[in-house]
Motif scaffolding. Structure first.
Motif, short mmCIF file in Angstrom:
data_model
loop_
_atom_site.label_atom_id
_atom_site.label_comp_id
_atom_site.label_asym_id
_atom_site.label_seq_id
_atom_site.Cartn_x
_atom_site.Cartn_y
_atom_site.Cartn_z
N GLU A 197 -49.57 -40.50 -9.52
CA GLU A 197 -48.42 -41.32 -9.15
C GLU A 197 -47.14 -40.56 -9.52
OE1 GLU A 197 -46.56 -45.72 -10.19
OE2 GLU A 197 -48.44 -45.09 -11.08
N VAL A 198 -46.17 -40.60 -8.62
CA VAL A 198 -44.88 -40.00 -8.90
C VAL A 198 -44.10 -41.00 -9.75
CG1 VAL A 198 -42.73 -39.14 -7.91
CG2 VAL A 198 -44.90 -38.70 -6.75
N LEU A 199 -43.69 -40.58 -10.95
CA LEU A 199 -43.02 -41.50 -11.87
C LEU A 199 -41.51 -41.37 -11.86
CD1 LEU A 199 -45.42 -41.17 -14.93
CD2 LEU A 199 -45.40 -42.93 -13.16
N VAL A 200 -41.01 -40.24 -11.38
CA VAL A 200 -39.57 -40.02 -11.40
C VAL A 200 -39.07 -39.93 -9.97
CG1 VAL A 200 -37.74 -38.45 -12.12
CG2 VAL A 200 -39.74 -38.77 -13.57
N GLN A 201 -38.08 -40.73 -9.66
CA GLN A 201 -37.49 -40.70 -8.32
C GLN A 201 -36.39 -39.64 -8.31
OE1 GLN A 201 -37.32 -44.15 -6.38
NE2 GLN A 201 -36.10 -43.43 -4.69
N PRO A 202 -36.38 -38.77 -7.29
CA PRO A 202 -35.33 -37.75 -7.24
C PRO A 202 -33.95 -38.39 -7.12
CG PRO A 202 -36.57 -37.80 -5.19
CD PRO A 202 -37.25 -38.73 -6.14
N GLU A 203 -33.01 -37.80 -7.78
CA GLU A 203 -31.64 -38.30 -7.71
C GLU A 203 -30.86 -37.49 -6.69
OE1 GLU A 203 -29.69 -38.63 -11.46
OE2 GLU A 203 -31.52 -39.28 -12.45
N ARG A 204 -29.87 -38.12 -6.14
CA ARG A 204 -29.03 -37.44 -5.17
C ARG A 204 -28.23 -36.35 -5.88
NH1 ARG A 204 -26.17 -39.46 -0.26
NH2 ARG A 204 -24.61 -37.88 0.13
N THR A 205 -28.18 -35.20 -5.24
CA THR A 205 -27.38 -34.12 -5.76
C THR A 205 -25.91 -34.50 -5.62
OG1 THR A 205 -29.04 -32.57 -5.01
CG2 THR A 205 -26.88 -31.65 -5.52
N PRO A 206 -25.11 -34.33 -6.65
CA PRO A 206 -23.70 -34.72 -6.50
C PRO A 206 -23.02 -33.88 -5.42
CG PRO A 206 -24.09 -33.66 -8.62
CD PRO A 206 -25.41 -33.78 -7.94
N PRO A 207 -22.17 -34.51 -4.61
CA PRO A 207 -21.48 -33.75 -3.58
C PRO A 207 -20.51 -32.75 -4.21
CG PRO A 207 -20.58 -35.96 -3.71
CD PRO A 207 -21.76 -35.90 -4.64
N PRO A 208 -20.09 -31.78 -3.43
CA PRO A 208 -19.10 -30.83 -3.97
C PRO A 208 -17.83 -31.57 -4.38
CG PRO A 208 -19.93 -30.12 -1.83
CD PRO A 208 -20.46 -31.49 -2.08
N GLN A 209 -17.02 -30.91 -5.16
CA GLN A 209 -15.76 -31.52 -5.59
C GLN A 209 -14.96 -31.97 -4.37
OE1 GLN A 209 -13.78 -28.52 -7.88
NE2 GLN A 209 -15.23 -28.64 -9.56
N ALA A 210 -14.28 -33.09 -4.51
CA ALA A 210 -13.54 -33.67 -3.39
C ALA A 210 -12.59 -32.66 -2.75
CB ALA A 210 -12.78 -34.90 -3.85
N GLY A 211 -11.97 -31.83 -3.54
CA GLY A 211 -11.04 -30.85 -3.00
C GLY A 211 -11.70 -29.89 -2.03
N LEU A 212 -12.96 -29.57 -2.27
CA LEU A 212 -13.68 -28.67 -1.37
C LEU A 212 -14.01 -29.35 -0.04
CD1 LEU A 212 -16.12 -26.99 -3.91
CD2 LEU A 212 -14.02 -26.03 -2.96
N LEU A 213 -14.36 -30.63 -0.10
CA LEU A 213 -14.69 -31.35 1.13
C LEU A 213 -13.47 -31.63 1.99
CD1 LEU A 213 -17.33 -33.93 -0.16
CD2 LEU A 213 -17.73 -31.80 1.10
N GLU A 214 -12.31 -31.76 1.37
CA GLU A 214 -11.09 -32.06 2.11
C GLU A 214 -10.69 -30.93 3.06
OE1 GLU A 214 -8.24 -33.05 -0.89
OE2 GLU A 214 -9.23 -34.94 -1.36
N ALA A 215 -11.26 -29.76 2.87
CA ALA A 215 -10.93 -28.63 3.75
C ALA A 215 -11.60 -28.78 5.12
CB ALA A 215 -11.38 -27.32 3.10
N PHE A 216 -12.55 -29.71 5.25
CA PHE A 216 -13.29 -29.89 6.50
C PHE A 216 -12.86 -31.18 7.18
CE2 PHE A 216 -15.90 -27.31 3.73
CZ PHE A 216 -16.22 -26.24 4.56
N PRO A 217 -13.02 -31.24 8.50
CA PRO A 217 -12.70 -32.48 9.22
C PRO A 217 -13.58 -33.63 8.70
CG PRO A 217 -13.07 -30.68 10.77
CD PRO A 217 -13.45 -30.18 9.40
N PRO A 218 -13.03 -34.84 8.61
CA PRO A 218 -13.79 -35.98 8.07
C PRO A 218 -15.13 -36.21 8.79
CG PRO A 218 -11.49 -36.58 8.32
CD PRO A 218 -11.65 -35.22 8.93
N GLU A 219 -15.16 -36.03 10.10
CA GLU A 219 -16.40 -36.25 10.83
C GLU A 219 -17.46 -35.22 10.44
OE1 GLU A 219 -19.17 -38.11 13.03
OE2 GLU A 219 -17.18 -38.87 12.54
N ALA A 220 -17.05 -33.98 10.18
CA ALA A 220 -17.99 -32.94 9.76
C ALA A 220 -18.56 -33.27 8.37
CB ALA A 220 -17.31 -31.58 9.73
N VAL A 221 -17.73 -33.78 7.48
CA VAL A 221 -18.19 -34.17 6.14
C VAL A 221 -19.18 -35.32 6.25
CG1 VAL A 221 -17.48 -35.16 3.93
CG2 VAL A 221 -16.10 -33.36 5.01
N LYS A 222 -18.87 -36.30 7.09
CA LYS A 222 -19.75 -37.45 7.29
C LYS A 222 -21.12 -37.00 7.81
CE LYS A 222 -19.98 -41.74 9.96
NZ LYS A 222 -19.26 -42.58 10.93
#
Length: 83
Positions: free
Chosen positions: A14-39
């Motif tokens: 049995e798998v006992l640990v559920q994988p956690e989501r990797t934190p997204p890159p810092q907000a400043g890095l994502l802001e360099a891309f169009p919002p639709e591309a980030v989505k």
């Protein structure tokens, strides 16, 4: 030492640990891309994590894997299911 294939085939495995989501890159890095591309990138990240781990990153604790994604299924078969 146990072979992974034997472990995954064991009836009491049995798998006992559920994988956690990797934190997204810092907000400043994502802001360099169009919002639709980030989505789109974040949506695809969820699919990729489900293929790798068998469960979507936003699934509630205890959620069962979709058919073809559970323990014992191969990542390559998950890739085919995910499309």
């Amino acid at each position: 030492m146990v072979a992974l294939i034997d472990l995954l085939k064991a009836a009491d495995f049995e798998v006992l640990v559920q994988p956690e989501r990797t934190p997204p890159p810092q907000a400043g890095l994502l802001e360099a891309f169009p919002p639709e591309a980030v989505k789109q990138a974040l949506r695809r990240e969820g699919h990729i994590l489900e293929v790798l781990h068998g469960v979507a990153p936003d699934a509630e604790p205890g959620t069962q894997s979709r058919p073809g994604y559970g323990p014992g299924s191969l990542v390559t078969s998950r890739e085919r299911v995910c499309g």
